[in-house]
Design an enzyme around this catalytic site. Structure first.
Site, mmCIF file in Angstrom:
data_model
loop_
_atom_site.group_PDB
_atom_site.id
_atom_site.type_symbol
_atom_site.label_atom_id
_atom_site.label_comp_id
_atom_site.label_asym_id
_atom_site.label_seq_id
_atom_site.Cartn_x
_atom_site.Cartn_y
_atom_site.Cartn_z
ATOM 1 N N ARG A 127 0.825 -1.204 0.000
ATOM 2 C CA ARG A 127 0.000 0.000 0.000
ATOM 3 C C ARG A 127 0.865 1.262 0.000
ATOM 4 N NH1 ARG A 127 -4.815 -1.895 -0.077
ATOM 5 N NH2 ARG A 127 -5.308 -3.734 1.148
ATOM 6 N N ASP A 128 0.433 2.238 -0.786
ATOM 7 C CA ASP A 128 1.108 3.535 -0.831
ATOM 8 C C ASP A 128 0.813 4.261 0.482
ATOM 9 O OD1 ASP A 128 1.688 6.386 -1.436
ATOM 10 O OD2 ASP A 128 1.947 5.634 -3.475
ATOM 11 N N ASN A 176 4.807 6.185 -13.704
ATOM 12 C CA ASN A 176 5.323 7.543 -13.880
ATOM 13 C C ASN A 176 6.793 7.432 -14.265
ATOM 14 O OD1 ASN A 176 2.887 8.722 -13.051
ATOM 15 N ND2 ASN A 176 3.496 8.613 -10.905
ATOM 16 N N VAL A 189 10.604 8.165 -6.769
ATOM 17 C CA VAL A 189 11.519 7.077 -6.416
ATOM 18 C C VAL A 189 11.949 6.437 -7.725
ATOM 19 C CG1 VAL A 189 11.801 4.894 -5.181
ATOM 20 C CG2 VAL A 189 10.338 6.686 -4.216
ATOM 21 N N HIS A 210 1.539 1.896 -10.162
ATOM 22 C CA HIS A 210 0.497 2.279 -9.213
ATOM 23 C C HIS A 210 -0.785 1.578 -9.638
ATOM 24 C CE1 HIS A 210 2.674 5.897 -7.610
ATOM 25 N NE2 HIS A 210 3.278 5.770 -8.777
ATOM 26 N N HIS A 212 8.003 1.408 -10.703
ATOM 27 C CA HIS A 212 6.887 0.871 -9.935
ATOM 28 C C HIS A 212 5.575 1.220 -10.632
ATOM 29 C CE1 HIS A 212 7.881 4.884 -8.424
ATOM 30 N NE2 HIS A 212 6.600 5.036 -8.082
#
Length: 121
Positions: free
Chosen positions: A31-32, A89, A98, A104, A102
Site C-alpha cells: 500500500r502507498d 510515472n 523514487v 500504481h 513501480h
C-alpha cells in the site's frame, strides 16, 4: 544507477515496514503511504530498474510479472468488476519520485478523467 538503496529496495529487504498486499518471487506489492485513491497499491520488481522503458528493454518478462502482479492486486482488492488504473510515472515531470520502477494500482472509487481533453473526445 546509484549505489544507494532506494526506499523500495529497503522495503523489499524488509528494512522499512510496509503493508504488503501480495508477493511473488519477482515482485512485491504494498500500500502507498500517501494514497491517491481508495485503493492505491504499488507494485515493484525486486530487481531495480529506474524506469519502465529501462525495465522493458532489459527484462521484458519481469515487466510482464509486474503487470501480472498488478492484475492480481486488482483481483484481491475487488477492483476487477468496477475498474482500476495501472500507472507508471517516468521522470520528474511525470511525478516519479523514487527511481525504482513501480506501477500504481488505483481504484475503489470513480477515478477522474485521465489527461487533458480539448474536444470532449
Amino acid at each position: 544507477m546509484s549505489d544507494a538503496d532506494t526506499l523500495f529496495e529497503r522495503i523489499i529487504a524488509r528494512e522499512i515496514p510496509a503493508e504488503v498486499v501480495h508477493e511473488t518471487e519477482t515482485t512485491l506489492a504494498f500500500r502507498d503511504v500517501r494514497p491517491q485513491a481508495s485503493t492505491h497499491v504499488l507494485v515493484v520488481p525486486k530487481t531495480r530498474y529506474r524506469t519502465v522503458a529501462e525495465l522493458a528493454a532489459a527484462d521484458p518478462q519481469l515487466l510482464a510479472d509486474v503487470v501480472t502482479t498488478a492484475e492480481e492486486v486488482a483481483r484481491l482488492e475487488g477492483l476487477t468488476e468496477s475498474g482500476y488504473r495501472i500507472v507508471f510515472n517516468t521522470g520528474d515531470d511525470a511525478g516519479q519520485t523514487v527511481f525504482h520502477v513501480h506501477a500504481h494500482v488505483l481504484g475503489g472509487e470513480q477515478l477522474g478523467f485521465f489527461g487533458r481533453y480539448t474536444d470532449g473526445a
